[in-house]
Design a protein around this motif. Structure first.
Motif, PDB file in Angstrom:
ATOM      1  N   ILE A   6       0.816  -1.208  -0.088  1.00  0.00           N
ATOM      2  CA  ILE A   6      -0.055   0.075  -0.164  1.00  0.00           C
ATOM      3  C   ILE A   6       0.931   1.220   0.116  1.00  0.00           C
ATOM      4  CG2 ILE A   6      -1.499   1.359   1.297  1.00  0.00           C
ATOM      5  CD1 ILE A   6      -3.010  -1.307   0.041  1.00  0.00           C
ATOM      6  N   LEU A   7       0.486   2.192  -0.702  1.00  0.00           N
ATOM      7  CA  LEU A   7       1.030   3.642  -0.881  1.00  0.00           C
ATOM      8  C   LEU A   7      -0.023   4.474  -0.157  1.00  0.00           C
ATOM      9  CD1 LEU A   7       3.286   5.884  -1.222  1.00  0.00           C
ATOM     10  CD2 LEU A   7       2.202   5.912  -3.774  1.00  0.00           C
ATOM     11  N   ASP A   8       0.111   5.311   0.700  1.00  0.00           N
ATOM     12  CA  ASP A   8      -0.778   6.064   1.311  1.00  0.00           C
ATOM     13  C   ASP A   8      -0.245   7.569   1.438  1.00  0.00           C
ATOM     14  OD1 ASP A   8      -3.378   7.271   2.659  1.00  0.00           O
ATOM     15  OD2 ASP A   8      -2.701   6.274   4.373  1.00  0.00           O
ATOM     16  N   THR A  25      -5.473   7.155   8.274  1.00  0.00           N
ATOM     17  CA  THR A  25      -4.261   6.452   7.895  1.00  0.00           C
ATOM     18  C   THR A  25      -3.924   5.224   8.787  1.00  0.00           C
ATOM     19  OG1 THR A  25      -3.112   8.198   6.516  1.00  0.00           O
ATOM     20  CG2 THR A  25      -1.755   6.719   7.858  1.00  0.00           C
ATOM     21  N   TYR A  40       3.720  -0.799   3.989  1.00  0.00           N
ATOM     22  CA  TYR A  40       2.719   0.234   3.954  1.00  0.00           C
ATOM     23  C   TYR A  40       3.596   1.451   4.005  1.00  0.00           C
ATOM     24  CZ  TYR A  40      -1.508   2.953   5.141  1.00  0.00           C
ATOM     25  OH  TYR A  40      -2.462   3.518   5.062  1.00  0.00           O
ATOM     26  N   SER A 262       3.844   0.828  -9.086  1.00  0.00           N
ATOM     27  CA  SER A 262       2.813   1.292  -8.348  1.00  0.00           C
ATOM     28  C   SER A 262       1.567   1.456  -9.386  1.00  0.00           C
ATOM     29  CB  SER A 262       2.935   2.491  -7.594  1.00  0.00           C
ATOM     30  OG  SER A 262       3.340   3.678  -8.831  1.00  0.00           O
ATOM     31  N   ASP A 264      -2.829   3.046  -9.391  1.00  0.00           N
ATOM     32  CA  ASP A 264      -4.067   3.610  -8.664  1.00  0.00           C
ATOM     33  C   ASP A 264      -5.020   2.685  -9.062  1.00  0.00           C
ATOM     34  OD1 ASP A 264      -4.054   6.379  -7.300  1.00  0.00           O
ATOM     35  OD2 ASP A 264      -3.328   7.168  -9.209  1.00  0.00           O
ATOM     36  N   THR A 350      -2.286   2.491  -4.514  1.00  0.00           N
ATOM     37  CA  THR A 350      -2.900   3.573  -3.664  1.00  0.00           C
ATOM     38  C   THR A 350      -4.084   3.782  -4.068  1.00  0.00           C
ATOM     39  OG1 THR A 350      -2.402   5.786  -3.443  1.00  0.00           O
ATOM     40  CG2 THR A 350      -1.801   5.368  -5.743  1.00  0.00           C
ATOM     41  N   GLN A 363      -9.399  -1.831  -0.282  1.00  0.00           N
ATOM     42  CA  GLN A 363      -8.325  -2.461   0.257  1.00  0.00           C
ATOM     43  C   GLN A 363      -8.584  -3.849   0.624  1.00  0.00           C
ATOM     44  OE1 GLN A 363      -5.322  -0.076   2.741  1.00  0.00           O
ATOM     45  NE2 GLN A 363      -6.072  -1.815   4.123  1.00  0.00           N
TER      46      GLN A 363
END
Length: 372
Positions: A6-8, A25, A40, A262, A264, A350, A363
């Motif tokens: 995950i990219l937050d 978050t 993460y 990565s 979206d 993300t 997610q």
């Protein structure tokens, strides 16, 4: 099984505050930990109304403390605005508190700012059409010249760096970080430096990049893992991974290239529901690419009220066309195409939605299909 992470950005949605975004978050990270995601990562963005992840090292500590298993790291530290010693001490402290779970992702944002300012005054490149490579859409490149010339962009240097400061060469900074971590640092005059905490820290060092340029070259030549940006720069993702692999030299860290890519994504139970909750994304990207900075993430209702011009649509087309939106099975199929076309060893997804519950559900649904 290909690892999924995950990219937050800790997005601030319309009607909410940075405090609420940071709380969300932490909650999302706990869900990712429970669902089996591998990493993460927290992004670093500044001076934007819609992003609360401006101090990734601080936020990494909070996320690591709230989770048990998942690796936590930066995606990426904007190295041009910090010193090598400062970064090593920050992440050495994090690793001392959360041993074996900290990733240090490095990006060249500060150095790249000079290139973007030059691009703002350069003639535009000739137009290029979209293409499909092994089932993966590669859109035309987006010119960042308009962003580089914006007043907000010009504020970055004055607020993120001391007056008169110049960002060192990215490769030199990476080498200094590696030396400080290893305990082998020597100054030009021959003096030793030993970072505490930091020296000997078991952090996993990554380089992030959007093209086959210096970031890919540095990662490859030093035998480090490389994370390529399909979600921000989809037009150059193949160039980025190819440049990295061509430059790769085996190291004590890696015997062979290791790539994470990565994407979206927005996942929901039905395609219709996924499209509905994904609708505001275009308006949010428009706010970034118009040079105003990321706006507070709008609701579907707010997005529907926006009157789109042809210029608006062209501004965000590449990001919308390369976003993966749909049911868990449909998104998983498209992620496999991304993996196979790029040869990715890992994938980094993300997700931004206005309703936090939709982001958690997206997610979780993807994890059920991908991770089992």
């Amino acid at each position: 099984m290909t690892r999924l992470s995950i990219l937050d950005l800790a997005p601030i949605v319309s009607g909410a505050t940075a405090r609420e975004a940071l709380r969300d978050t932490i909650d999302l990270a706990r869900h990712a930990d429970d669902a089996g995601y591998h990493r993460y990562w927290l992004a670093e963005h500044h001076l934007t109304p819609g992003v609360a992840s401006s101090a990734p090292a601080v936020l990494i500590g909070a996320v690591a403390a709230a989770t048990e298993r998942i690796r936590v790291g930066s995606g990426a530290v904007q190295l041009g605005h910090q010193t090598a010693l400062g970064v090593v001490e920050q992440f050495g402290t994090l690793e001392a508190l959360h041993p074996g779970r900290i990733d240090l992702g490095l990006g060249r944002s500060g150095q790249r700012a000079k290139e973007l300012r030059s691009a703002a005054s350069a003639p535009p490149p000739p137009p290029v059409g979209s293409r499909v490579v092994d089932g993966l859409l590669i859109p035309p490149p987006f010119s960042f010249a308009s962003i580089a010339g914006s007043p907000l962009f010009k504020l970055y240097a004055s607020l993120l760096q001391q007056p008169g400061a110049e960002s060192p060469d990215f490769a030199d900074q990476v080498d200094d970080i590696r030396a400080l971590l290893a305990g082998t640092y020597r100054s030009a005059e021959g003096y030793e430096a030993h970072a505490q905490p930091g020296e000997g820290a078991d952090v996993e060092l990554w380089i992030l990049g959007s093209s086959g340029g210096q970031s890919a070259q540095v990662a490859g030549e030093r035998g480090l893992p490389f994370a390529a940006n399909y979600h921000v720069s989809p037009s150059s993702v193949l160039e980025a991974v190819e440049g990295y692999r061509d430059a790769f030299k085996p190291s004590d860290t890696l015997a062979a290239p290791h790539v994470m890519v990565s994407a979206d994504v927005v996942v929901a139970a039905t395609d219709e529901e996924a499209r509905r909750i994904a609708e505001p994304y275009g308006l949010w990207v428009r706010s970034i690419r118009s040079g105003a900075g990321a706006m507070a993430y709008p609701s579907p209702r707010e997005a529907a009220a926006h009157a789109w011009s042809d210029e608006d649509r062209a501004l965000v087309a590449d990001r919308l066309d390369t976003r993966f939106v749909g049911t868990p099975e449909a998104v998983a199929d498209r992620l496999r195409v991304l993996r196979d076309a790029t040869g990715a060893d890992e994938l980094l997804v993300t997700t931004i939605t206005h309703d936090h519950a939709d982001r958690v559900r997206s997610q979780d649904l993807l994890a059920e299909v991908w991770l089992g």
